[in-house]
Scaffold this motif. Structure first.
Motif, PDB file in Angstrom:
ATOM      1  N   PRO A  18       0.657  -1.256   0.024  1.00  0.00           N
ATOM      2  CA  PRO A  18       0.070  -0.148  -0.101  1.00  0.00           C
ATOM      3  C   PRO A  18       0.838   1.161  -0.121  1.00  0.00           C
ATOM      4  CG  PRO A  18      -1.002  -1.446   1.345  1.00  0.00           C
ATOM      5  CD  PRO A  18       0.368  -2.239   1.104  1.00  0.00           C
ATOM      6  N   LEU A  19       2.116   1.122   0.814  1.00  0.00           N
ATOM      7  CA  LEU A  19       2.982   2.498   0.858  1.00  0.00           C
ATOM      8  C   LEU A  19       3.591   2.716  -0.441  1.00  0.00           C
ATOM      9  CD1 LEU A  19       4.006   4.879   2.341  1.00  0.00           C
ATOM     10  CD2 LEU A  19       5.761   3.340   3.161  1.00  0.00           C
ATOM     11  N   GLU A  20       4.013   1.790  -1.174  1.00  0.00           N
ATOM     12  CA  GLU A  20       4.605   1.731  -2.575  1.00  0.00           C
ATOM     13  C   GLU A  20       3.640   2.372  -3.417  1.00  0.00           C
ATOM     14  OE1 GLU A  20       8.169  -1.243  -2.205  1.00  0.00           O
ATOM     15  OE2 GLU A  20       6.136  -2.241  -2.755  1.00  0.00           O
ATOM     16  N   ASN A  21       2.405   1.643  -3.457  1.00  0.00           N
ATOM     17  CA  ASN A  21       1.301   2.098  -4.488  1.00  0.00           C
ATOM     18  C   ASN A  21       1.011   3.783  -4.093  1.00  0.00           C
ATOM     19  OD1 ASN A  21      -0.280   1.478  -6.408  1.00  0.00           O
ATOM     20  ND2 ASN A  21      -1.797   0.546  -5.338  1.00  0.00           N
ATOM     21  N   PHE A  22       1.120   4.042  -2.736  1.00  0.00           N
ATOM     22  CA  PHE A  22       0.695   5.525  -2.641  1.00  0.00           C
ATOM     23  C   PHE A  22       1.625   6.358  -3.232  1.00  0.00           C
ATOM     24  CE2 PHE A  22       1.405   8.768   0.340  1.00  0.00           C
ATOM     25  CZ  PHE A  22       0.494   9.748   0.114  1.00  0.00           C
ATOM     26  N   LEU A  23       2.979   5.933  -2.992  1.00  0.00           N
ATOM     27  CA  LEU A  23       4.235   6.836  -3.223  1.00  0.00           C
ATOM     28  C   LEU A  23       3.986   6.915  -4.934  1.00  0.00           C
ATOM     29  CD1 LEU A  23       6.928   5.534  -1.045  1.00  0.00           C
ATOM     30  CD2 LEU A  23       5.617   7.793  -0.932  1.00  0.00           C
ATOM     31  N   GLN A  24       3.672   6.085  -5.810  1.00  0.00           N
ATOM     32  CA  GLN A  24       3.639   5.958  -7.176  1.00  0.00           C
ATOM     33  C   GLN A  24       2.520   7.004  -7.399  1.00  0.00           C
ATOM     34  OE1 GLN A  24       3.667   2.531  -9.457  1.00  0.00           O
ATOM     35  NE2 GLN A  24       5.577   1.762  -8.701  1.00  0.00           N
ATOM     36  N   TRP A  25       1.595   6.690  -6.656  1.00  0.00           N
ATOM     37  CA  TRP A  25       0.274   7.700  -7.181  1.00  0.00           C
ATOM     38  C   TRP A  25       0.645   8.947  -7.005  1.00  0.00           C
ATOM     39  CZ3 TRP A  25      -2.706  10.968  -3.663  1.00  0.00           C
ATOM     40  CH2 TRP A  25      -3.673  11.544  -4.193  1.00  0.00           C
ATOM     41  N   CYS A  26       1.330   9.523  -5.730  1.00  0.00           N
ATOM     42  CA  CYS A  26       1.957  10.846  -5.642  1.00  0.00           C
ATOM     43  C   CYS A  26       2.599  11.413  -6.702  1.00  0.00           C
ATOM     44  CB  CYS A  26       2.785  10.815  -4.249  1.00  0.00           C
ATOM     45  SG  CYS A  26       1.900  10.385  -2.588  1.00  0.00           S
ATOM     46  N   SER A  27       3.490  10.508  -7.332  1.00  0.00           N
ATOM     47  CA  SER A  27       4.401  11.049  -8.246  1.00  0.00           C
ATOM     48  C   SER A  27       3.326  11.299  -9.647  1.00  0.00           C
ATOM     49  CB  SER A  27       5.282   9.984  -8.965  1.00  0.00           C
ATOM     50  OG  SER A  27       6.240   9.651  -7.860  1.00  0.00           O
ATOM     51  N   ARG A  28       2.157  10.426  -9.854  1.00  0.00           N
ATOM     52  CA  ARG A  28       1.336  10.696 -11.013  1.00  0.00           C
ATOM     53  C   ARG A  28       0.668  12.081 -10.879  1.00  0.00           C
ATOM     54  NH1 ARG A  28       0.385   5.071 -10.071  1.00  0.00           N
ATOM     55  NH2 ARG A  28      -1.575   5.484  -9.384  1.00  0.00           N
ATOM     56  N   VAL A  29       0.236  12.351  -9.433  1.00  0.00           N
ATOM     57  CA  VAL A  29      -0.735  13.439  -9.512  1.00  0.00           C
ATOM     58  C   VAL A  29       0.083  14.858  -9.231  1.00  0.00           C
ATOM     59  CG1 VAL A  29      -2.354  12.271  -8.152  1.00  0.00           C
ATOM     60  CG2 VAL A  29      -0.940  13.113  -6.898  1.00  0.00           C
ATOM     61  N   ARG A  67      -2.743  21.474  -5.560  1.00  0.00           N
ATOM     62  CA  ARG A  67      -4.295  21.591  -5.124  1.00  0.00           C
ATOM     63  C   ARG A  67      -5.333  20.571  -5.653  1.00  0.00           C
ATOM     64  NH1 ARG A  67      -6.371  25.597  -1.275  1.00  0.00           N
ATOM     65  NH2 ARG A  67      -4.549  27.074  -0.700  1.00  0.00           N
ATOM     66  N   SER A  68      -4.867  20.215  -6.723  1.00  0.00           N
ATOM     67  CA  SER A  68      -5.520  19.075  -7.559  1.00  0.00           C
ATOM     68  C   SER A  68      -5.608  17.878  -6.803  1.00  0.00           C
ATOM     69  CB  SER A  68      -5.203  19.273  -8.909  1.00  0.00           C
ATOM     70  OG  SER A  68      -3.810  18.858  -8.982  1.00  0.00           O
ATOM     71  N   ALA A  69      -4.516  17.728  -6.018  1.00  0.00           N
ATOM     72  CA  ALA A  69      -4.331  16.406  -5.329  1.00  0.00           C
ATOM     73  C   ALA A  69      -4.869  16.203  -3.797  1.00  0.00           C
ATOM     74  CB  ALA A  69      -2.659  16.067  -5.088  1.00  0.00           C
ATOM     75  N   ASN A 237       8.982  20.156  14.278  1.00  0.00           N
ATOM     76  CA  ASN A 237      10.148  20.689  13.312  1.00  0.00           C
ATOM     77  C   ASN A 237       9.648  21.121  11.857  1.00  0.00           C
ATOM     78  OD1 ASN A 237      10.157  18.169  12.381  1.00  0.00           O
ATOM     79  ND2 ASN A 237      11.787  17.523  13.350  1.00  0.00           N
ATOM     80  N   ALA A 238       8.429  21.071  11.482  1.00  0.00           N
ATOM     81  CA  ALA A 238       7.875  21.389  10.286  1.00  0.00           C
ATOM     82  C   ALA A 238       6.660  21.928  10.421  1.00  0.00           C
ATOM     83  CB  ALA A 238       8.031  20.057   9.292  1.00  0.00           C
ATOM     84  N   ASN A 239       6.120  22.443   9.332  1.00  0.00           N
ATOM     85  CA  ASN A 239       4.645  23.114   9.279  1.00  0.00           C
ATOM     86  C   ASN A 239       4.471  23.271   7.761  1.00  0.00           C
ATOM     87  OD1 ASN A 239       2.717  24.584  11.012  1.00  0.00           O
ATOM     88  ND2 ASN A 239       3.388  26.475   9.834  1.00  0.00           N
ATOM     89  N   LEU A 240       3.046  23.123   7.635  1.00  0.00           N
ATOM     90  CA  LEU A 240       2.490  23.055   6.334  1.00  0.00           C
ATOM     91  C   LEU A 240       1.976  24.678   6.044  1.00  0.00           C
ATOM     92  CD1 LEU A 240       1.403  21.247   4.070  1.00  0.00           C
ATOM     93  CD2 LEU A 240      -1.009  21.175   5.436  1.00  0.00           C
ATOM     94  N   GLU A 241       2.241  24.915   5.046  1.00  0.00           N
ATOM     95  CA  GLU A 241       2.055  26.226   4.430  1.00  0.00           C
ATOM     96  C   GLU A 241       1.120  26.279   2.988  1.00  0.00           C
ATOM     97  OE1 GLU A 241       5.712  28.527   3.657  1.00  0.00           O
ATOM     98  OE2 GLU A 241       6.286  28.407   5.928  1.00  0.00           O
ATOM     99  N   PHE A 242      -0.028  26.883   3.267  1.00  0.00           N
ATOM    100  CA  PHE A 242      -0.782  27.106   2.072  1.00  0.00           C
ATOM    101  C   PHE A 242      -0.526  28.394   1.182  1.00  0.00           C
ATOM    102  CE2 PHE A 242      -2.910  24.967   5.461  1.00  0.00           C
ATOM    103  CZ  PHE A 242      -3.670  24.008   4.966  1.00  0.00           C
ATOM    104  N   LEU A 247       0.275  23.098  -1.446  1.00  0.00           N
ATOM    105  CA  LEU A 247       0.587  23.295  -0.091  1.00  0.00           C
ATOM    106  C   LEU A 247       1.954  22.882   0.089  1.00  0.00           C
ATOM    107  CD1 LEU A 247      -2.740  23.358  -0.225  1.00  0.00           C
ATOM    108  CD2 LEU A 247      -2.663  22.007   1.971  1.00  0.00           C
ATOM    109  N   LYS A 248       2.710  23.483   0.975  1.00  0.00           N
ATOM    110  CA  LYS A 248       4.057  23.132   1.103  1.00  0.00           C
ATOM    111  C   LYS A 248       4.246  22.701   2.680  1.00  0.00           C
ATOM    112  CE  LYS A 248       5.521  25.877  -2.744  1.00  0.00           C
ATOM    113  NZ  LYS A 248       6.434  27.198  -3.148  1.00  0.00           N
ATOM    114  N   MET A 249       5.032  21.607   2.967  1.00  0.00           N
ATOM    115  CA  MET A 249       5.534  21.316   4.279  1.00  0.00           C
ATOM    116  C   MET A 249       7.074  21.981   4.303  1.00  0.00           C
ATOM    117  SD  MET A 249       4.755  20.041   7.062  1.00  0.00           S
ATOM    118  CE  MET A 249       3.193  18.931   6.593  1.00  0.00           C
ATOM    119  N   VAL A 250       7.273  22.795   5.306  1.00  0.00           N
ATOM    120  CA  VAL A 250       8.612  23.497   5.292  1.00  0.00           C
ATOM    121  C   VAL A 250       9.126  23.107   6.678  1.00  0.00           C
ATOM    122  CG1 VAL A 250       9.478  26.021   5.282  1.00  0.00           C
ATOM    123  CG2 VAL A 250       7.615  25.508   3.738  1.00  0.00           C
TER     124      VAL A 250
END
Length: 460
Positions: A18-29, A67-69, A237-242, A247-250
């Motif tokens: 499931p994790l590998e499948n999710f990571l591939q999906w992340c690349s596609r989107v 944002r489309s993801a 040590n990280a924060n989500l910025e909109f 959206l970016k995790m910084v």
């Protein structure tokens, strides 16, 4: 002897985890992940988490999500229907459109979001107190406020499902099915949204824009793939910025190679973390931990004095109830009272003479200026509490004592707090507890220790 032939991986990724499948999906989107981090189920504080492959400097972007993801009522395949029927989907929670989208996407085999949603098979990793038995909540979480909050949640969930969800899905049998989209699944998805959704921060508007602000859509929750893989600590040590497009995790402070990347869910006490997310921060690492003293406990203490004017106290209490109807408790943190203005008002009113109270009623209360607010804040900090008036200290001390008693059926004063501390400090004994027992202990001991400290600070 012939070896078994290896089956090739098929295009749909069915051979992947499931994790590998999710990571591939992340690349596609179009989700861009820094090569300095990776997602893992090992070496993290929860089932999934993010770890640093290399040293990371403050300000570096760990991943970017278009944002489309994002998964919400506007990006689901049934978005047009949800928009068309939005007037019939109104509820007190405001979550119904997102939950209907999740009901559909989670059970639709060809869903665009399937690789993301398959990370939570049957939601078995969710262990919110709403999934505990009522007896277990009452026994393990007595006095924390969580059992009462969960009872309210479950009542509202059942009502929302029966009154809004069920009639709607029955009207659209080609999309939803009551036999599949059950109350049980709906409850699991509510917990999923509680634990993993994000809300976009609202920008403050000038007074002149108030009319426009009223017309804006409410700030609704959304599911944010990858961001919800990060675990929470108060010292994050990280924060989500909109931004407008993504959206970016910084990174907000340097992260060393091998360390886990932590986001923050906000300033959350352990009781809130357990109630909403199903976990706690181990004592004493949660700097945002709090304990509540119900305002009714202050009233109960005030009526203990034998020489009081009972009619006056009743009048004072009725006025306080009107003034603080939305504030059922005084909140204390590790550094003092967080609702200091409300506590100041309550103590002042309850300790007024008949003449002072009469004048107070004529003036319909008072408003504190900024300078007075600063003085109040200092007075109800840990540093200021010992210097309060004796009558005020007595009320706080006895209200804290009464609240502390609510955690146990019987207790020798102070002994229960000491025994909890001993259990937390005994690593072997702590490891022998179930995860629910450990989380309940963390919540109770955090609250008890704050109340015990408060009693020490307000001793006569």
């Amino acid at each position: 002897m012939a070896t078994e032939a290896k089956r090739p991986k098929v295009d749909d990724g069915s051979e992947l985890s499931p994790l590998e499948n999710f990571l591939q999906w992340c690349s596609r989107v179009g989700l861009v992940l820094s090569n300095k981090v990776y997602v893992s189920k090992e070496g993290t504080v929860a089932e999934y988490g993010m770890l640093a492959k290399d040293n990371i400097e403050e300000g570096e972007v760990l991943f970017t999500i278009p944002r489309s993801a994002l998964l919400h009522q506007g990006t689901t395949k049934v978005s047009a229907l949800l928009e068309k029927e939005k007037s019939s989907l109104e509820s007190s929670s405001g979550w119904v459109p997102l939950l209907l989208a999740l009901l559909y996407e989670y059970t639709f085999s060809q869903s665009h979001w399937k690789p993301y949603l398959c990370l939570w098979t049957d939601f078995k990793t969710l262990d919110h107190p709403m999934f505990w038995s009522k007896e277990e909540r009452g026994r393990l979480l007595r006095g924390t406020g969580i059992p009462e909050a969960v009872d309210t949640d479950l009542t509202n969930i059942r009502r929302e499902y029966t009154d809004v969800i069920l009639p709607f899905i029955t009207q659209h049998p080609d999309i939803w099915n009551p036999n599949t989209h059950t109350l049980e699944l709906y409850t699991q998805l509510v917990a999923f949204v509680m634990a993993y959704s994000f809300q976009e921060p609202q920008e403050e508007e000038d007074d002149e824009d108030e009319d426009e602000e009223e017309e804006k859509a409410p700030n609704l929750p959304m599911m944010v793939p990858m961001a919800d893989m990060l675990n929470h600590v108060s010292d994050h040590n990280a924060n989500l910025e909109f931004t407008l497009d993504s959206l970016k995790m910084v990174c907000v402070r340097p992260i060393r190679k091998g360390e886990e990347v932590f986001n923050t869910y906000g300033q959350m006490a352990n009781w809130q973390l357990l109630h909403m997310y199903g976990f706690t921060e181990p004592y004493p690492s949660n700097s945002n931990d709090t304990a509540d003293i119900p305002i009714t406990n202050l009233y109960k203490v005030a009526t203990q004095e034998s020489d009081l004017d009972r009619q006056l106290v009743e009048e004072q209490w009725q006025m306080l109830r009107q003034m603080m109807q939305e504030k059922g408790a005084f909140v204390f943190g590790k550094q003092g009272c967080l609702t200091d203005t409300e506590l100041h008002t309550a103590l002042k009113v309850l300790c007024m003479s008949k003449e002072e109270f009469s004048e107070f009623k004529e003036n319909e209360g008072w408003e504190e200026d900024d300078e007075e607010d600063e003085k109040i804040s200092l007075a109800f900090s840990n540093e200021g509490l010992p210097g309060l008036k004796a009558s005020w200290k007595w009320l706080i001390h006895e209200a804290a004592r009464l609240t502390l008693r609510s955690y146990e059926d019987e207790q020798v004063e102070g002994k229960v707090v000491d025994s909890d501390r001993a259990l937390i400090e005994d690593k072997a004994a702590l490891a022998g507890l179930s995860s629910r027992q450990q989380n309940a202990l963390q919540v109770q001991y955090g609250q008890k220790s704050i109340l015990s400290r408060l009693m020490d600070l307000t001793k006569s």
